[in-house]
Design an enzyme around this catalytic site. Structure first.
Site, PDB file in Angstrom:
ATOM      1  N   HIS A 207       0.645  -1.129  -0.093  1.00 57.47           N
ATOM      2  CA  HIS A 207      -0.060   0.100   0.022  1.00 57.47           C
ATOM      3  C   HIS A 207       1.047   1.384  -0.010  1.00 57.47           C
ATOM      4  CE1 HIS A 207       0.970  -0.018   4.290  1.00 57.47           C
ATOM      5  NE2 HIS A 207       0.498   1.198   4.373  1.00 57.47           N
TER       6      HIS A 207
HETATM    7  C1  UD1 Z   1      -2.252   5.747   5.656  1.00 56.81           C
HETATM    8  C2  UD1 Z   1      -0.987   6.062   6.437  1.00 56.81           C
HETATM    9  C3  UD1 Z   1       0.068   4.848   6.318  1.00 56.81           C
HETATM   10  C4  UD1 Z   1      -0.491   3.870   6.737  1.00 56.81           C
HETATM   11  C5  UD1 Z   1      -1.700   3.353   6.177  1.00 56.81           C
HETATM   12  C6  UD1 Z   1      -1.945   2.058   6.657  1.00 56.81           C
HETATM   13  C7  UD1 Z   1      -0.735   8.615   5.903  1.00 56.81           C
HETATM   14  C8  UD1 Z   1       0.097   9.479   5.423  1.00 56.81           C
HETATM   15  N1  UD1 Z   1      -0.511   7.310   5.646  1.00 56.81           N
HETATM   16  O1  UD1 Z   1      -2.045   5.473   4.267  1.00 56.81           O
HETATM   17  O2  UD1 Z   1       0.946   5.355   6.835  1.00 56.81           O
HETATM   18  O3  UD1 Z   1       0.606   3.078   6.643  1.00 56.81           O
HETATM   19  O4  UD1 Z   1      -2.874   4.532   6.238  1.00 56.81           O
HETATM   20  O5  UD1 Z   1      -3.173   1.390   6.311  1.00 56.81           O
HETATM   21  O6  UD1 Z   1      -1.332   8.635   7.109  1.00 56.81           O
HETATM   22  N2  UD1 Z   1      -9.429   4.469   1.446  1.00 56.81           N
HETATM   23  C9  UD1 Z   1     -10.488   3.915   1.365  1.00 56.81           C
HETATM   24  N3  UD1 Z   1     -11.146   3.725   2.526  1.00 56.81           N
HETATM   25  C10 UD1 Z   1     -10.599   3.893   3.686  1.00 56.81           C
HETATM   26  C11 UD1 Z   1      -9.037   4.472   3.721  1.00 56.81           C
HETATM   27  C12 UD1 Z   1      -8.755   4.931   2.715  1.00 56.81           C
HETATM   28  O7  UD1 Z   1     -11.066   3.880   0.287  1.00 56.81           O
HETATM   29  O8  UD1 Z   1     -11.307   3.304   4.719  1.00 56.81           O
HETATM   30  C13 UD1 Z   1      -8.692   4.907   0.205  1.00 56.81           C
HETATM   31  C14 UD1 Z   1      -8.817   6.491  -0.305  1.00 56.81           C
HETATM   32  O9  UD1 Z   1      -9.071   6.521  -1.613  1.00 56.81           O
HETATM   33  C15 UD1 Z   1      -7.712   7.129   0.159  1.00 56.81           C
HETATM   34  C16 UD1 Z   1      -6.551   6.187   0.009  1.00 56.81           C
HETATM   35  O10 UD1 Z   1      -7.242   4.906   0.312  1.00 56.81           O
HETATM   36  O11 UD1 Z   1      -7.413   8.349  -0.622  1.00 56.81           O
HETATM   37  C17 UD1 Z   1      -5.633   6.419   0.858  1.00 56.81           C
HETATM   38  O12 UD1 Z   1      -5.970   6.690   2.243  1.00 56.81           O
HETATM   39  P1  UD1 Z   1      -5.084   7.646   3.411  1.00 56.81           P
HETATM   40  O13 UD1 Z   1      -5.552   7.364   4.560  1.00 56.81           O
HETATM   41  O14 UD1 Z   1      -4.854   8.864   2.517  1.00 56.81           O
HETATM   42  O15 UD1 Z   1      -3.644   7.011   3.150  1.00 56.81           O
HETATM   43  P2  UD1 Z   1      -3.245   5.190   3.257  1.00 56.81           P
HETATM   44  O16 UD1 Z   1      -2.535   4.978   1.880  1.00 56.81           O
HETATM   45  O17 UD1 Z   1      -4.235   4.643   3.769  1.00 56.81           O
HETATM   46  N1  UDP Z   2      -3.624  -5.890   8.828  1.00 54.83           N
HETATM   47  C1  UDP Z   2      -4.758  -6.461   8.830  1.00 54.83           C
HETATM   48  N2  UDP Z   2      -5.497  -7.006   7.894  1.00 54.83           N
HETATM   49  C2  UDP Z   2      -4.920  -6.575   6.386  1.00 54.83           C
HETATM   50  C3  UDP Z   2      -3.801  -6.117   6.468  1.00 54.83           C
HETATM   51  C4  UDP Z   2      -3.103  -5.638   7.723  1.00 54.83           C
HETATM   52  O1  UDP Z   2      -5.457  -6.698   9.980  1.00 54.83           O
HETATM   53  O2  UDP Z   2      -5.636  -7.021   5.463  1.00 54.83           O
HETATM   54  C5  UDP Z   2      -2.946  -5.480  10.162  1.00 54.83           C
HETATM   55  C6  UDP Z   2      -1.624  -6.101  10.240  1.00 54.83           C
HETATM   56  O3  UDP Z   2      -1.659  -6.401  11.708  1.00 54.83           O
HETATM   57  C7  UDP Z   2      -0.628  -4.905  10.198  1.00 54.83           C
HETATM   58  C8  UDP Z   2      -1.398  -3.945  10.475  1.00 54.83           C
HETATM   59  O4  UDP Z   2      -2.820  -4.057  10.019  1.00 54.83           O
HETATM   60  O5  UDP Z   2       0.541  -5.036  10.845  1.00 54.83           O
HETATM   61  C9  UDP Z   2      -0.729  -2.429  10.035  1.00 54.83           C
HETATM   62  O6  UDP Z   2      -1.373  -2.195   8.605  1.00 54.83           O
HETATM   63  P1  UDP Z   2      -0.756  -1.553   7.608  1.00 54.83           P
HETATM   64  O7  UDP Z   2       0.146  -2.309   6.709  1.00 54.83           O
HETATM   65  O8  UDP Z   2      -2.059  -0.795   6.850  1.00 54.83           O
HETATM   66  O9  UDP Z   2      -0.115  -0.189   8.283  1.00 54.83           O
HETATM   67  P2  UDP Z   2       1.418   0.197   8.439  1.00 54.83           P
HETATM   68  O10 UDP Z   2       1.976  -0.744   9.540  1.00 54.83           O
HETATM   69  O11 UDP Z   2       2.295   0.017   7.121  1.00 54.83           O
HETATM   70  O12 UDP Z   2       1.652   1.569   8.981  1.00 54.83           O
END
Ligand code: UD1
Ligand code: UDP
Length: 367
Positions: A207
């Site tokens: 991601h």
């Molecule tokens: C965010 C965090 C990242 C973390 C990740 C965990 C920041 C800058 N990034 O990244 O550090 O590793 O969460 O998963 O804070 N979206 C949905 N549904 C949701 C959430 C997101 O559809 O519930 C989609 C939207 O199109 C959104 C995109 O995902 O624009 C990115 O979401 P965002 O929260 O901005 O960043 P992540 O990539 O999820």
């Molecule tokens: N995770 C989960 N379901 C998923 C993917 C991730 O429960 O489908 C959990 C897993 O424990 C992982 C945590 O979510 O360590 C953190 O998720 P993510 O990779 O989104 O964030 P990051 O740690 O990179 O910020």
């Protein structure tokens, strides 16, 4: 009574806050814990599943900020959180990790003269193209309590000029959650549901913007996965950012053509933990997953050129493979041929980090 606002917003935050809230609940004569969810993540699979699986109480407030550009999302959290702090007048806010909600709330609290505790402080990838790196640096600079997971983290903070007395090496709250839920996870019927056998599949998550926001990079990664799935099944719980980009870059057909790669929706915490535990190998760019694989002794190949969690490499099972197709295939084949990297559990990743954090807060906030 100590009034503490605990901030969550994105998926990894829920896993980190759960054991801290449990620990605070053991001290209700001294702490009034308040839970604020910024709403950075909002899908059922990204939020509700975690509240259920980890028994997190319903948040006292949900700010409902949703998605946006970095500036828009951060600003929305800041505006809403300022009102919350004005209304609730906390003694301290506690933030976890490195997401935009972490940065936004730390900034608001500091300007209002409210103390900040940062859990998972001091991690550094030394790569500011990674949005989280900026969030980490600023949050650490503003924090009054810096709780770290490793010796390297402490070193990074000292180099920034943070006074030693603010830094507390407490271990890893992510592992508190893992230890507390592993036996429950092992009883989940998720492998059966997905028709998987123990250690006969690779678990893949992806991601990071550097991997999934660029069509050439994403296409290159799919080519590597195509090679690997000829040898072993790949299970891919796909993050919503990644799903959207696969569609945007018109890679859906390519992905569907990989017959031994199974794309599934994001999994809840227990099912996911069960999958990690039973996988032969993990391929990922996640931060949390590098730590979980290290503790479970599962080989992990990190699809990035750097990591803010080097202890998972020096002590654990993690290997940084970058985006070099040959290197990824070489390291994956080593594991599939029965020669995985063997690691150990890093110091203090023992399930008691939350207890240490709450004990320190009680001791220092009262003095
Ligand atoms: C965010 C965090 C990242 C973390 C990740 C965990 C920041 C800058 N990034 O990244 O550090 O590793 O969460 O998963 O804070 N979206 C949905 N549904 C949701 C959430 C997101 O559809 O519930 C989609 C939207 O199109 C959104 C995109 O995902 O624009 C990115 O979401 P965002 O929260 O901005 O960043 P992540 O990539 O999820
Ligand atoms: N995770 C989960 N379901 C998923 C993917 C991730 O429960 O489908 C959990 C897993 O424990 C992982 C945590 O979510 O360590 C953190 O998720 P993510 O990779 O989104 O964030 P990051 O740690 O990179 O910020």
């Amino acid at each position: 009574m100590l009034r503490i606002i605990n901030v969550v917003g994105a998926r990894p935050n829920f896993i980190k806050i759960a054991p801290i809230l449990n620990e605070m609940a053991r001290h209700t004569d001294e702490i009034t814990p308040i839970l604020v969810n910024t709403g950075q993540h909002y899908d059922r699979e990204m939020v509700d599943f975690f509240f259920q699986d980890l028994d997190i109480p319903a948040p006292n407030l949900n700010l409902g900020v949703g998605s946006g550009t970095h500036a828009a999302q951060t600003a929305k959290v800041m505006t809403a959180f300022e009102r919350v702090c004005d209304d609730l007048v906390p003694d301290l806010i506690l933030v976890v990790g490195d997401v935009n909600s972490t940065l936004a709330c730390s900034l608001v609290a500091t300007k209002l003269g409210i103390k900040v505790a940062h859990v998972e402080s001091g991690l550094r990838s030394f790569d500011r193209t990674m949005p989280e790196e900026i969030n980490r640096e600023v949050t650490d600079l503003l924090s009054d309590f810096l709780f770290t997971t490793s010796g390297e983290a402490e070193g990074n903070l000292l180099k920034m000029g943070i006074p030693r007395e603010k830094i507390h090496f407490v271990g890893n709250v992510m592992i508190d959650s893992l230890n507390g839920h592993l036996s429950q996870a092992r009883n989940r019927p998720v492998l059966k549901k997905l028709k998987l056998d123990d250690e006969e599949f690779v678990l893949l998550t992806l991601h990071r913007p550097s991997n999934v926001d660029n069509s050439m990079v994403l296409k290159g990664l799919l080519n590597v996965f195509e090679q690997i799935q000829h040898r072993i099944k790949i299970v891919f719980p796909a993050h919503p950012r990644t799903v959207k980009n696969i569609e945007k870059f018109k890679l859906t057909k390519k992905l569907k053509s990989l017959e031994n790669l199974q794309i599934i929706s994001p999994q809840g915490y227990l099912d996911f933990l069960s999958l990690v535990d039973k996988s032969k190998l993990v391929l990922t760019d996640s931060g949390g997953l590098q730590e979980e694989t290290t503790v479970l002794g599962v080989p992990c190949l990190t699809l990035r050129s750097n990591t803010e969690r080097p202890v998972t490499i020096t002590v654990g099972t993690n290997i940084l493979v970058g985006l070099d197709m040959d290197r990824i295939l070489l390291e994956a084949n080593k594991v599939l041929d029965g020669n995985p990297k063997v690691g150990k559990v890093p110091p203090l990743w023992d399930g008691y980090a939350s207890k240490r954090i709450v004990d320190i807060l009680l001791r220092e906030m009262k003095s």
